[in-house]
Write an enzyme that holds these catalytic residues in place. Structure first.
Site, mmCIF file in Angstrom:
data_model
loop_
_atom_site.group_PDB
_atom_site.id
_atom_site.type_symbol
_atom_site.label_atom_id
_atom_site.label_comp_id
_atom_site.label_asym_id
_atom_site.label_seq_id
_atom_site.Cartn_x
_atom_site.Cartn_y
_atom_site.Cartn_z
ATOM 1 N N HIS A 125 -1.434 0.261 -9.558
ATOM 2 C CA HIS A 125 -2.126 -0.582 -8.562
ATOM 3 C C HIS A 125 -2.880 -1.724 -9.269
ATOM 4 O O HIS A 125 -4.109 -1.823 -9.184
ATOM 5 C CB HIS A 125 -3.081 0.272 -7.722
ATOM 6 C CG HIS A 125 -3.434 -0.349 -6.399
ATOM 7 N ND1 HIS A 125 -3.648 0.361 -5.248
ATOM 8 C CD2 HIS A 125 -3.608 -1.642 -6.043
ATOM 9 C CE1 HIS A 125 -3.945 -0.446 -4.257
ATOM 10 N NE2 HIS A 125 -3.927 -1.688 -4.720
ATOM 11 N N ARG A 138 0.859 -1.184 0.000
ATOM 12 C CA ARG A 138 0.000 0.000 0.000
ATOM 13 C C ARG A 138 0.889 1.225 0.000
ATOM 14 O O ARG A 138 1.988 1.205 0.585
ATOM 15 C CB ARG A 138 -0.858 0.055 1.269
ATOM 16 C CG ARG A 138 -2.139 -0.744 1.220
ATOM 17 C CD ARG A 138 -3.144 -0.147 0.230
ATOM 18 N NE ARG A 138 -4.396 -0.858 0.227
ATOM 19 C CZ ARG A 138 -4.679 -1.907 -0.555
ATOM 20 N NH1 ARG A 138 -3.795 -2.362 -1.418
ATOM 21 N NH2 ARG A 138 -5.875 -2.483 -0.493
ATOM 22 N N GLU A 163 -2.068 7.918 -3.821
ATOM 23 C CA GLU A 163 -2.452 7.563 -5.192
ATOM 24 C C GLU A 163 -3.914 7.946 -5.450
ATOM 25 O O GLU A 163 -4.708 7.945 -4.498
ATOM 26 C CB GLU A 163 -2.216 6.058 -5.441
ATOM 27 C CG GLU A 163 -3.105 5.145 -4.631
ATOM 28 C CD GLU A 163 -2.729 3.663 -4.799
ATOM 29 O OE1 GLU A 163 -1.537 3.320 -4.734
ATOM 30 O OE2 GLU A 163 -3.663 2.858 -4.987
HETATM 31 C C1 DGY Z 1 -6.223 -5.501 -2.744
HETATM 32 O O1 DGY Z 1 -6.886 -6.488 -2.979
HETATM 33 O O2 DGY Z 1 -6.075 -5.050 -1.607
HETATM 34 C C2 DGY Z 1 -5.630 -4.823 -3.919
HETATM 35 O O3 DGY Z 1 -4.609 -3.971 -3.556
HETATM 36 C C3 DGY Z 1 -6.702 -4.108 -4.697
HETATM 37 O O4 DGY Z 1 -7.133 -3.016 -3.952
#
Ligand code: DGY
Length: 333
Positions: free
Chosen positions: A287, A240, A269
């Site tokens: 992402h 993240r 982001e």
């Molecule tokens: C998740 O599944 O957490 C991915 O990063 C998509 O948001």
């Protein structure tokens, strides 16, 4: 009366349409990014919501939408949701674990390899027509993956899946750091060894960050950690934004403190730190860790299953498959 639900982002109509069998559905086919007030307005009177990481589910929103009973988030991570606020108000939260583990591990590996072997830099070189005029034997030299030391920060399901690829597929030495070390038999399956965080930073040739975001993992990789890394090392973040301090990373990349980075997630982001955009030794992706056809469809199916069951419909009524705060289910209404 039929329950009503909001689907905040567009995905796969053939999967999401299953919600229409049970509920009145409002959706967002044009995939407009709503402001927080627009989201609150659209959630008025809704019993459930199929949400995504771009939706912020906080106490203010929950208080403004007292009818909401279930928030079914498409994604394994749910740092966009205030879980405690949901639980306090008896709102169920679900996520989509497991179905994306291997796809995301594949992607982490791909991003690490792209950074180490300078794939996107090489692509720009070819597109710019430079190969024709300046191609040399020693151009675009990168770092090997096979035989190198793979470091993993965060050894949950995705971290373990990455470790297996490294140890068993590429003959890497795999080290990891996690809040809690794995059981010895799981470590053996992963071919991985627990180390302290400072050893992880010092010894990794390729470090992959897979730790979930929380207040305690904010800037887990900052200037001090980056300074401990080898100048030949790569850093890949598929966790993240905010787990890595992007400004510190950009500075270290510019100074040659590490060789390269692969980033799928960014602090704030979809904005990206301008200094990262200016670095040629960074591979940037939007992402997409879980973005294979099969996996994104499986995530959508699981989210629909969760929402249907959470609102008391379908064969699993009252038993959503992947609740984050299952205690809410046990509390009588
Ligand atoms: C998740 O599944 O957490 C991915 O990063 C998509 O948001």
């Amino acid at each position: 009366m039929r329950a009503s639900v909001l689907v905040t982002r567009a995905s796969f109509p053939d999967i999401v349409d299953r919600l229409r069998t049970h509920f009145d559905v409002s959706d967002n086919p044009s995939d407009t990014l709503w402001t927080q007030d627009e989201l609150i307005e659209r959630l008025q009177g809704k019993d459930g919501a199929m949400t995504a990481g771009s939706d912020r589910i906080d106490a203010r929103l929950l208080d403004a939408c007292p009818q909401l009973k279930a928030v079914c988030n498409i994604g394994v991570g749910y740092n966009n949701v205030d879980v405690a606020a949901c639980t306090e108000r008896g709102v169920l939260l679900t996520n989509t674990p497991d179905v994306l583990t291997d796809t995301t591990a594949d992607f982490g590996f791909a991003l690490m390899m792209a950074a180490a072997r300078r794939i996107t830099e090489s692509e720009r070189y070819v597109r710019d027509g430079k190969w024709i005029t300046t191609g040399r034997f020693d151009m675009l030299l990168g770092a090997d993956i096979h035989g190198a030391t793979l470091g993993i920060l965060g050894m949950g399901r995705i971290g373990q899946s990455i470790a297996k690829r490294g140890a068993h597929g590429f003959g890497m030495k795999v080290i990891y750091h996690n809040r809690t070390p794995l059981a010895p038999e799981v470590e053996a399956q992963c071919g991985a060894r627990y180390v302290e965080k400072s050893a992880l930073m010092r010894e990794s040739d390729h470090l992959i960050v897979v730790v979930p975001y929380s207040a305690s993992s904010h800037h887990a990789i900052g200037a001090a950690e980056l300074r401990q890394m080898k100048s030949s090392a790569t850093l890949t973040n598929i966790a993240r934004g905010g787990v890595v301090d992007d400004a510190a990373l950009a500075a270290v990349l510019k100074e040659g403190g590490i060789a390269a980075a692969g980033l799928d997630v960014f602090e704030g982001e979809p904005r990206i730190h301008p200094e990262l955009l200016a670095c040629s030794n960074v591979v940037l992706t939007p992402h997409i860790g879980s973005a294979s056809v099969a996996t994104r469809r499986a995530m959508a199916r699981l989210t629909v299953d969760n929402l249907v069951a959470a609102l008391g419909a379908g064969p699993d009524a009252g038993r959503p498959p992947t609740p984050v705060n299952p205690e809410v289910l046990r509390t009588p209404a």
